[in-house]
Design a protein around this motif. Structure first.
Motif, PDB file in Angstrom:
ATOM      1  N   ILE A   1       0.602  -1.247  -0.116  1.00 51.32           N
ATOM      2  CA  ILE A   1       0.025   0.044   0.012  1.00 51.32           C
ATOM      3  C   ILE A   1       0.824   1.266   0.156  1.00 51.32           C
ATOM      4  N   TYR A   2       0.358   2.273  -0.667  1.00 45.29           N
ATOM      5  CA  TYR A   2       1.086   3.722  -0.264  1.00 45.29           C
ATOM      6  C   TYR A   2       0.438   4.552   0.181  1.00 45.29           C
ATOM      7  N   PRO A   3       0.187   4.864   1.297  1.00 48.46           N
ATOM      8  CA  PRO A   3      -0.600   5.746   1.987  1.00 48.46           C
ATOM      9  C   PRO A   3      -0.690   7.331   1.361  1.00 48.46           C
ATOM     10  N   ILE A   4       0.457   7.595   1.088  1.00 45.83           N
ATOM     11  CA  ILE A   4       0.533   9.133   0.436  1.00 45.83           C
ATOM     12  C   ILE A   4       1.115   8.710  -0.919  1.00 45.83           C
TER      13      ILE A   4
ATOM     14  N   VAL B   1      -9.805  -5.152   1.703  1.00 43.11           N
ATOM     15  CA  VAL B   1     -10.115  -4.757   0.668  1.00 43.11           C
ATOM     16  C   VAL B   1     -11.202  -3.702   0.707  1.00 43.11           C
ATOM     17  N   ALA B   2     -11.336  -2.498   0.221  1.00 45.65           N
ATOM     18  CA  ALA B   2     -12.456  -1.557   0.308  1.00 45.65           C
ATOM     19  C   ALA B   2     -13.187  -1.314  -1.224  1.00 45.65           C
ATOM     20  N   ALA B   3     -13.958  -0.498  -1.186  1.00 43.67           N
ATOM     21  CA  ALA B   3     -14.545   0.043  -2.390  1.00 43.67           C
ATOM     22  C   ALA B   3     -13.573   0.466  -3.450  1.00 43.67           C
ATOM     23  N   THR B   4     -12.420   1.214  -2.790  1.00 46.32           N
ATOM     24  CA  THR B   4     -11.412   1.862  -3.503  1.00 46.32           C
ATOM     25  C   THR B   4     -10.351   0.959  -3.653  1.00 46.32           C
ATOM     26  N   GLY B   5     -10.222  -0.096  -3.305  1.00 47.13           N
ATOM     27  CA  GLY B   5      -9.017  -1.000  -3.362  1.00 47.13           C
ATOM     28  C   GLY B   5      -8.368  -1.525  -2.076  1.00 47.13           C
ATOM     29  N   PHE B   6      -7.173  -1.331  -1.870  1.00 42.02           N
ATOM     30  CA  PHE B   6      -6.811  -1.463  -0.645  1.00 42.02           C
ATOM     31  C   PHE B   6      -7.160  -0.485   0.640  1.00 42.02           C
ATOM     32  N   GLU B   7      -7.494  -0.672   1.670  1.00 39.00           N
ATOM     33  CA  GLU B   7      -7.753   0.468   2.744  1.00 39.00           C
ATOM     34  C   GLU B   7      -6.450   1.089   2.673  1.00 39.00           C
TER      35      GLU B   7
END
Length: 367
Positions: free
Chosen positions: A46-49, A62-68
């Motif tokens: 994941i890449y928070p920023i 996994v969320a609607a936007t991809g990985f949380e």
């Protein structure tokens, strides 16, 4: 028509028929090989920023936007336009760490059974060479009301600014005025109503270990060098999911697949569609450890990976993936099963023409 001419036409017809049969057989053979190949997830990120350092994870929701919490923050300039390593290569040096209430620090190798991580509360800690670290507490989601529009390519998104202290930290490190907004609502793009946070256009990027090896072999054979005089790694391509078990660039023609959780034989396999192949810019040329940009691997990719008829001027590496459902976890070593293969054409995504998979097929897969 004389007898020789008739024979020539007959021979040509037979030849065309043989070619059609061979092509059909080859497609079936390739699909059969893909279906029976043992494809597994080898790495997750994941890449928070957006465009800053990533976190290597081993199990993630996994969320609607991809990985949380993947690319939910993004730097923007004073005009509200997004900033990336393309123009600010030092962003590669900005480290991001998450701390989630009820779990603790999310660092390389992290694995969590939790869901709705931002709503649980916590903080984002940013650090960079010769710069004091800064802790940014998560906001109360009930109070997120003062959103502003920011620009992502030709789309816009509403986001909440993280304040002057964060803006000053990034401005001083990058030497350019900027702000740090967060977006925890979904940005809907294109006619398939895909949802992302601050990803360029698609929720997830999948890459293949064998394809990376092929790029490095091509560079070695022609004596091409990176700016760091070492091999290209997956960190240069910034994927979310990395797989093993495919031949080089076999991922190019995958249309749909499913992921089966490794520790749960009873869990329902989760289905995904491949929206398009991923065209690459020069960002992978940036050394993720120093922020120094060279000519490779972009130059080598341009020499043999301009394979998408919909964008012949851009090299391809990886595939853009959309999850059909949310509310589950993906783990390293989960198995991937290919459901269908075919030909991708980026004009289907950007021009609204042919699409690799129809809405009817998406509906069937979702059931």
């Amino acid at each position: 028509m004389d007898r020789i001419g008739k024979y020539e036409i007959s021979a040509l017809s037979v030849l065309v028929g043989i070619c059609v049969v061979y092509i059909s057989w080859a497609k079936f053979r390739d699909f059969k090989l893909l279906r029976t190949s043992k494809i597994r997830i080898s790495q997750l990120y994941i890449y928070p920023i957006k465009s800053c350092k990533g976190i290597k994870i081993s199990k993630w929701p996994v969320a609607a936007t991809g990985f949380e919490l993947d690319r939910v923050w993004m730097l923007v300039d004073n005009d509200g336009k997004f900033m990336t390593q393309r123009n600010f290569p030092k962003m590669a040096l900005i480290d991001c760490k998450l701390d989630i209430n009820g779990f603790g620090k999310i660092e390389d190798g992290a694995s969590t059974e939790m869901m709705n991580l931002y709503e649980a509360g916590g903080s984002l800690t940013i650090s960079a060479p010769s710069t004091p670290s800064l802790v940014i507490p998560f906001k109360d989601t009930a109070s997120l009301t003062e959103a502003k529009d920011i620009a992502i390519w030709k789309s816009s998104a509403s986001a909440i600014d993280e304040g002057d202290i964060a803006a000053k930290w990034f401005t001083q490190f990058l030497g350019a005025p900027c702000r740090l907004p967060i977006r925890i609502y979904a940005l809907q793009l294109l006619r398939l109503q895909l949802k992302t946070a601050f990803a360029d256009g698609f929720p997830m990027l999948l890459t293949n270990e064998s394809s990376l090896q092929d790029v490095n072999l091509k560079m070695e054979s022609k004596g091409a060098k990176t700016s760091w005089n070492g091999p290209v790694t997956m960190r240069n391509f910034r994927p979310n999911i990395v797989v093993s078990g495919l031949n080089p660039f076999e991922e190019d023609n995958i249309l749909t697949f499913q992921i089966q959780e490794k520790f749960s034989s009873n869990a329902k396999p989760e289905k995904f569609i491949v929206a398009s192949r991923c065209t690459r810019c020069r960002l992978p040329n940036n050394d993720p450890d120093t922020g120094v940009i060279g000519d490779e691997p972009f130059k080598t990719l341009m020499s043999y990976r301009r394979v998408d008829e919909g964008d012949k001027f851009s090299p391809i590496f990886g595939i853009n993936v959309v999850a059909l459902n949310k509310g589950y976890h993906i783990s390293v070593n989960d198995e991937i099963h290919v459901l269908s293969v075919g030909i991708h054409d980026r004009r289907g995504i950007w021009r609204g023409r042919k699409v690799p998979i129809s809405k009817l097929e998406i509906k069937k897969l979702s059931n």
